[in-house]
Enzyme design. Sequence first.
Site, short mmCIF file in Angstrom:
data_model
loop_
_atom_site.label_atom_id
_atom_site.label_comp_id
_atom_site.label_asym_id
_atom_site.label_seq_id
_atom_site.Cartn_x
_atom_site.Cartn_y
_atom_site.Cartn_z
CG ASP A 33 76.96 70.17 38.78
OD1 ASP A 33 77.79 70.91 39.33
OD2 ASP A 33 76.26 70.52 37.81
CD GLU A 45 77.95 72.94 42.88
OE1 GLU A 45 78.33 74.10 42.70
OE2 GLU A 45 77.16 72.37 42.11
#
Length: 632
Positions: free
Chosen positions: A313, A366
Amino acid sequence: MTTEPQAPAWLGDIDLYLLGEGKHRRLFEKLGAHRMTHEGTDGVSFAVWAPAARSVSVVGDFNSWDGRAHPMRVLGDSGVWQTFVEGIEDGQNYKFEIVNADGNITLKTDPFAFATEVPPDTASKIYTPGYEFGDGNWMTQRAAAHPYSSPMSVYEVHLGSWRHDAGGASLNYREAGDQLARYCNEMGFTHVEFLPLAEHPFGGSWGYQVSHYFAPTSRFGTPDDFKYMIDTLHQAGIGVLVDWVPAHFPRDEFALARFDGTALYEHLDPRQGTHPDWGTLIFNYGRTEVRNFLISNALYWIEEFHVDGLRVDAVASMLYLDYSREEGDWVPNRFGGRENLEAIDFLKELNTVVHGEHPGVMMIAEESTAWPGVSRPIYVGGLGFGFKWNMGWMHDTLDYFKHDPIHRRFHHNQLTFSLMYAFSENFVLPLSHDEVVHGKGSLLNKMSGDPWRKFANLRSLYAYMWAHPGKKLLFMGGEIAQYSEWNHDAQLDWPTLQDDRHAGVQRLMADINRVYGDCPSLWQVDDEPDGFQWIDANDADNNVISFFRANQGRSEHLVCIANLSPIPRYNFRVGLPTKGEYTEVLNTDSESYGGSNVGNLGVVEAEPVPWHGLNHSAMVALPPLAVLWLRA
């Protein structure tokens, strides 16, 4: 009642050396709480890194939370404190009582805790693994797999709000494993990706503010229950990805923040150590022990729980020192630049270790900027990830579908621009949770037009997306065309499936995944230009695009034609890559999906008429606001 600590030689000199060097890959086998036998006595060894502490004790249910009962001793100058306590049972709670350099006493949970109390309670729990996996065949196949040239259709899940039981409670790990395995097989998804399941104090963070990096959240059961869920999915042929959050951690006083009274895991300078967007703390990637903690944690999820990949993330926030910061609020690197050199080195080391030790495991970034080579090998200057989310494709595509068809001619490039860079990275095309929260509305409500057009547009979006190069990811609820924005406190709107329009979208998604999995043209050459060719990228006035995908060697083709206007187009000539018969394997306007049933009676015959630069073509009926897949 004070007893002298009887610490066994649980951490040897080599362990301490590797910890100091940041190279102890399986630190979770040494730090934390481990059941063992010492000098013929059963008990638990405790070890924790707290180099600035004056003293450390383990306190818990077993000693009335009395810090005098079980003091720990520090091992040389390593900063590691250790002790052995006999007579402890699984499930008992514990914390570390730390006297910091200022003489203040704090109670901290174990950074290496393998289980915890259910939030909002915060104690660590003694846990001894007991589950035996039955997914040996899956693990063997995974090690030999080639993810880049394999189908990958990911169902993104927030476990607490996917489905509730009859009493309104979230499913536990075991219930979710059984039900998700059946559902993913029915729908044709190849993988489940879970929003973070490491323990987190605030449910509203969806797991993105982690307090216990080694403990699956106790909200849904024990670590063994979590293993059951993954094992069940594996035995059903479903891969498991989990979101992993090395970019930041919360400020909660019971957890990692100022662990021994100093900025141990985070940067001391707030210009480096705090996130302005999320109010969280940033790991000090330049500290060897911190890098060791994070890399060891990545390996723990892969080895202990058999997860098949980590979606990392907020990588962009790690790469840039000035991320979301104004001038003067960040510290340049040693060359005066904005790149976070320590984070870059950490990510490269992380990917090197994971890919080197676990072939077949996926590392997915990401990363929302144009940072070059995110999914390229380190030896050519990349970061070493296997895949990167294609955020540019997502933003452009959703923006296109928001526009009324009468205006789409002016936005045609938003559909075609992604092919300018589609092969610069190994991309995953995401329609993720981030697009259906915070007032953004559901995917269905992003579509333009009246209800009929909204559903038709959504069906077209999915068929276009699954034909586009790149792996696929869809957040739960998208497959049933949920009207409402995602609410993490409620389950999906499953009752909407009583409406045939919603059930039609669900049937379409199952058929898309079925054809996708059966058609190597759609995934075998996903990462190379040879697998894609435009037929016509320039028909903006008609809102039509057409292209074909090909397998390795081009022995098979799948033609995708999208008519993104509400006008059906009959006798529309389209160039085709080969002669012969093309089967209409998908038509999003089929009445079974809620469409108007305009089509080609299942078959299109290519004629030796050159068109669109190809030697063959056919007259095709293009349904309104629909996508056709023709396979040869």
